[in-house]
Motif scaffolding. Structure first.
Motif, PDB file in Angstrom:
ATOM      1  N   ASP A 180       0.861  -1.181   0.000  1.00  0.00           N
ATOM      2  CA  ASP A 180       0.000   0.000   0.000  1.00  0.00           C
ATOM      3  C   ASP A 180       0.898   1.232   0.000  1.00  0.00           C
ATOM      4  OD1 ASP A 180      -1.851   1.993   0.318  1.00  0.00           O
ATOM      5  OD2 ASP A 180      -2.969   1.006   1.914  1.00  0.00           O
ATOM      6  N   PRO A 181       1.407   1.630  -1.185  1.00  0.00           N
ATOM      7  CA  PRO A 181       2.418   2.687  -1.235  1.00  0.00           C
ATOM      8  C   PRO A 181       1.940   4.033  -0.704  1.00  0.00           C
ATOM      9  CG  PRO A 181       1.647   2.134  -3.443  1.00  0.00           C
ATOM     10  CD  PRO A 181       1.116   1.088  -2.523  1.00  0.00           C
ATOM     11  N   GLU A 182       0.667   4.393  -0.958  1.00  0.00           N
ATOM     12  CA  GLU A 182       0.186   5.689  -0.497  1.00  0.00           C
ATOM     13  C   GLU A 182       0.121   5.740   1.022  1.00  0.00           C
ATOM     14  OE1 GLU A 182      -1.059   4.395  -3.598  1.00  0.00           O
ATOM     15  OE2 GLU A 182       0.493   5.818  -4.162  1.00  0.00           O
ATOM     16  N   ALA A 183      -0.332   4.661   1.633  1.00  0.00           N
ATOM     17  CA  ALA A 183      -0.387   4.600   3.103  1.00  0.00           C
ATOM     18  C   ALA A 183       1.019   4.650   3.684  1.00  0.00           C
ATOM     19  CB  ALA A 183      -1.110   3.344   3.554  1.00  0.00           C
ATOM     20  N   ALA A 184       1.955   3.947   3.039  1.00  0.00           N
ATOM     21  CA  ALA A 184       3.336   3.958   3.527  1.00  0.00           C
ATOM     22  C   ALA A 184       3.943   5.335   3.442  1.00  0.00           C
ATOM     23  CB  ALA A 184       4.164   2.946   2.733  1.00  0.00           C
ATOM     24  N   ALA A 185       3.688   6.043   2.339  1.00  0.00           N
ATOM     25  CA  ALA A 185       4.233   7.401   2.181  1.00  0.00           C
ATOM     26  C   ALA A 185       3.623   8.344   3.204  1.00  0.00           C
ATOM     27  CB  ALA A 185       3.953   7.899   0.765  1.00  0.00           C
ATOM     28  N   ALA A 186       2.331   8.211   3.454  1.00  0.00           N
ATOM     29  CA  ALA A 186       1.668   9.068   4.440  1.00  0.00           C
ATOM     30  C   ALA A 186       2.219   8.808   5.838  1.00  0.00           C
ATOM     31  CB  ALA A 186       0.157   8.831   4.406  1.00  0.00           C
ATOM     32  N   GLU A 187       2.470   7.548   6.161  1.00  0.00           N
ATOM     33  CA  GLU A 187       3.012   7.231   7.470  1.00  0.00           C
ATOM     34  C   GLU A 187       4.457   7.694   7.594  1.00  0.00           C
ATOM     35  OE1 GLU A 187       2.409   3.074   7.990  1.00  0.00           O
ATOM     36  OE2 GLU A 187       0.238   3.240   8.142  1.00  0.00           O
ATOM     37  N   ASP A 188       5.217   7.581   6.526  1.00  0.00           N
ATOM     38  CA  ASP A 188       6.594   8.065   6.537  1.00  0.00           C
ATOM     39  C   ASP A 188       6.644   9.563   6.831  1.00  0.00           C
ATOM     40  OD1 ASP A 188       7.811   5.666   6.031  1.00  0.00           O
ATOM     41  OD2 ASP A 188       8.204   6.042   3.920  1.00  0.00           O
ATOM     42  N   ALA A 189       5.698  10.294   6.275  1.00  0.00           N
ATOM     43  CA  ALA A 189       5.724  11.743   6.379  1.00  0.00           C
ATOM     44  C   ALA A 189       5.189  12.264   7.705  1.00  0.00           C
ATOM     45  CB  ALA A 189       4.908  12.363   5.239  1.00  0.00           C
ATOM     46  N   ALA A 190       4.582  11.401   8.504  1.00  0.00           N
ATOM     47  CA  ALA A 190       3.938  11.850   9.741  1.00  0.00           C
ATOM     48  C   ALA A 190       4.950  12.349  10.760  1.00  0.00           C
ATOM     49  CB  ALA A 190       3.118  10.710  10.327  1.00  0.00           C
TER      50      ALA A 190
END
Length: 220
Positions: free
Chosen positions: A210-220
């Motif tokens: 789930d790349p979008e979820a991973a990117a969002a979590e990375d950016a948190a």
């Protein structure tokens, strides 16, 4: 996950700066979306850009610039700080020097995490994106006559493929030309800059479930 996971992902998936070669083959290019176009065969001009990732407490952002409207080439376009290599420079040295000249970014404030494979432009440049980590919001000054604006875009916006569009232009001569575009607020990120952002996304997240979820979590 957190900013720490983003930094770790970047270090893991980028190439080491020591692996850089001025004549390395390009992994991505303007020709990816235009397979019918043919490079002119002229020697490529080596260049480098800095992709500054700023680790704000409320999430990561990427610093971009808008080129001055008075420039003779690519005026008004969105770009990363960067430019051509000077004699004897590495990609990292070029990227840091250009960022200092264009936006006043202190090289000491940048932790270089790695480099991306080279990107070939339709105008004959071979660009190495250098990924820099900035731990605190820097003090910046736009270079008069070169940079019209300095701004930041949230990491999770740029890494969400829902924001990646395919734009096109119809030149007076030749076939239609396609390019990546990522409109953000009142700014139009497109062309080479958007192509390098897309390449960075694919290197970091293409094989993640789930790349979008991973990117969002990375950016948190």
């Amino acid at each position: 996950m957190s900013l720490g996971s983003l930094k770790a992902r970047l270090i893991e998936r980028l190439h080491s700066p020591e692996s850089w070669r001025p004549d390395a083959d390009a992994e991505r290019s303007d020709f990816d979306l235009n397979p019918g176009l043919t490079p002119d065969g002229k020697p490529l001009k080596p260049a480098a850009v800095l992709v500054p990732v700023i680790a704000h407490a409320d999430g990561a952002t990427v610093l971009l610039t808008r080129r001055a409207d008075t420039l003779t080439s690519h005026s008004g376009q969105i770009a990363f700080p960067g430019g051509r290599h000077e004699a004897g420079e590495t990609a990292v040295q070029t990227a840091l020097r250009e960022a200092n000249e264009e936006v006043g970014l202190d090289p000491a404030a940048v932790e270089v995490l790695g480099i991306m494979p080279a990107y070939r432009t339709g105008t004959g440049f071979l660009i190495t994106p250098v990924i820099g980590w900035i731990a605190a919001a820097p003090e910046l000054t736009a270079q008069d006559g070169e940079v019209a604006d300095i701004f930041e875009v949230p990491w999770d916006f740029l890494m969400n493929v829902a924001n990646h569009q395919r734009g096109h232009m119809d030149p007076p001569e030749g076939p239609r030309r396609w390019f990546w575009a990522m409109p953000f607020e009142n700014r139009y990120i497109w062309g080479v800059t958007a192509g390098m952002i897309r390449a960075l996304h694919d290197r970091l997240y293409e094989d993640v479930p789930d790349p979008e979820a991973a990117a969002a979590e990375d950016a948190a």
